[in-house]
Design a protein around this motif. Structure first.
Motif: not given
Length: 384
Positions: A170-199
């Motif tokens: 619903d609001e702006r999210v600072d996911f910079r640390q999340l990207i680092k943790d996801l990359a370290a956990a899954f060892h792939v390049r991470i791309e975050m894409k925001q969508i709405g409830a309809r999408q």
């Protein structure tokens, strides 16, 4: 003469049943290519529409002049590596789809490498098999960081080098640390894409209360805002449970017929207009917008002495009241009532007739007791 397969296909194309135009119907946002059997359609452009998981589509140049048809699995250029998708549209209609997509630059249109090989498909299947477990683990990581977001879906690239995380917030999210943790956990390049409830509802898919597949999962690409005014114009009860769709937002189909209701509503008399007759004053009780019928009551708040007339008759009475005249009754001639078209409720009949009737079997009295009684009776008579 025996008809060959080519002859049958040709006849089918002439009748508008071209198998190339229909292609695979198990994909979301499928487009019927009605130009598939037109000669020279493939030579008009080298652009090809390729669909990936759910509703994600991309447009690519067929630089190698591959003989591509609807349903072919191809390897396309990605950043980095390559991705695997299914061809969903070729020819002249792709140019129209590109305009609808509103691509910002020509760099968004990449190239098609080749038709997917068996090794490409095997690697793609291995990557897709990790999507569900990755989504569950990523939700735990996001929850541990205290982020107010919901990761609704994860899509791996065909070669497994990149993963797209679709999230709702619903609001702006600072996911910079999340990207680092996801990359370290899954060892792939991470791309975050925001969508709405309809999408999100379009990606998941499902069946609406109308019994058909969701519009956002079958043909709708652009989502327009829906307000409760659309329900008011159509005289629909403002019940949040009935107005909300699978996405918990207002149903997109509320906008489909609202323009017709607005135009039809202009032909009806105002809601605050009082019809005066020699007998009583009538207040608007309800109206059938599309049928052009209005029902009036002698009580302002209750249903008393209801009379249903046409909108033309109501406007005639309004004009008479303005001139100081009062008709005898609301009806045309004072005695003949306005004929109304009664809607037939198909579900109002006896539905139980389709059920198999279970006949109860009558229990037969044991014959032994009767025989014994008879025997005893005879014996009694004999004894007497």
């Amino acid at each position: 003469m025996e008809k060959t397969k080519e002859h049958i296909v040709k006849v089918g194309c002439d009748r508008g049943l071209c198998h190339q135009a229909v292609g695979r119907q198990d994909r979301q946002l499928n487009t019927y290519d009605w130009l598939a059997d037109v000669p020279g359609n493939m030579e008009t452009t080298d652009l090809v529409e390729v669909q990936f998981k759910h509703t994600r589509k991309g447009y690519y140049h067929n630089v190698n002049n591959l003989d591509l048809k609807k349903g072919d699995i191809v390897a396309v250029e990605a950043n980095p590596g390559h991705d695997i998708g299914v061809v969903t549209l070729t020819g002249r209609l792709v140019n129209l789809q590109v305009k609808k997509a509103n691509l910002k630059s020509a760099d968004d249109i990449k190239r098609i490498y080749r038709i997917a090989r068996e090794t490409d498909l095997q690697k793609c299947r291995e990557a897709k098999a990790r999507e569900h477990s990755t989504m569950i683990e990523s939700r735990k990581i996001a929850k541990g960081l205290g982020l107010d977001m919901k990761i609704g879906d994860v899509e791996y690239q065909g070669d497994g080098n990149k993963a797209i995380f679709y999230y709702i917030a619903d609001e702006r999210v600072d996911f910079r640390q999340l990207i680092k943790d996801l990359a370290a956990a899954f060892h792939v390049r991470i791309e975050m894409k925001q969508i709405g409830a309809r999408q999100e509802a379009g990606r998941i898919g499902g069946t609406g209360p109308c019994g058909r597949e969701l519009c956002c999962a079958t043909w709708m690409k652009n989502f327009s805002s829906v307000s409760t005014n659309a329900a008011r114009f159509q005289d629909i009860s403002l019940n949040p449970q009935k107005l909300a769709g699978m996405c918990a937002k207002l149903k997109c189909c509320l906008n489909y017929e609202v323009d017709d209701y607005v135009e039809a509503g202009k032909r009806l008399p105002g809601k605050d207009v009082i019809l005066q007759t020699q007998d009583a004053d009538y207040y608007l009780f309800k109206s059938d917008i599309l049928a052009g019928l209005v029902t009036y009551s002698t009580d302002k708040n209750l249903a008393a002495n209801l009379e249903t007339i046409t909108a033309e008759r109501a406007k005639t009475i309004i004009e008479m009241n303005r001139n100081g005249e009062k008709p005898l009754t609301l009806e045309e001639d004072g005695s003949k009532k306005t004929e109304m078209k009664q809607h037939v409720d198909l579900a109002g009949g006896d539905i139980s007739r389709f059920d198999k009737s279970k006949k109860k079997k009558k229990k037969k009295k044991p014959s032994t007791r009767q025989d014994n009684n008879k025997g005893n009776t005879h014996k009694g008579h004999a004894a007497e």
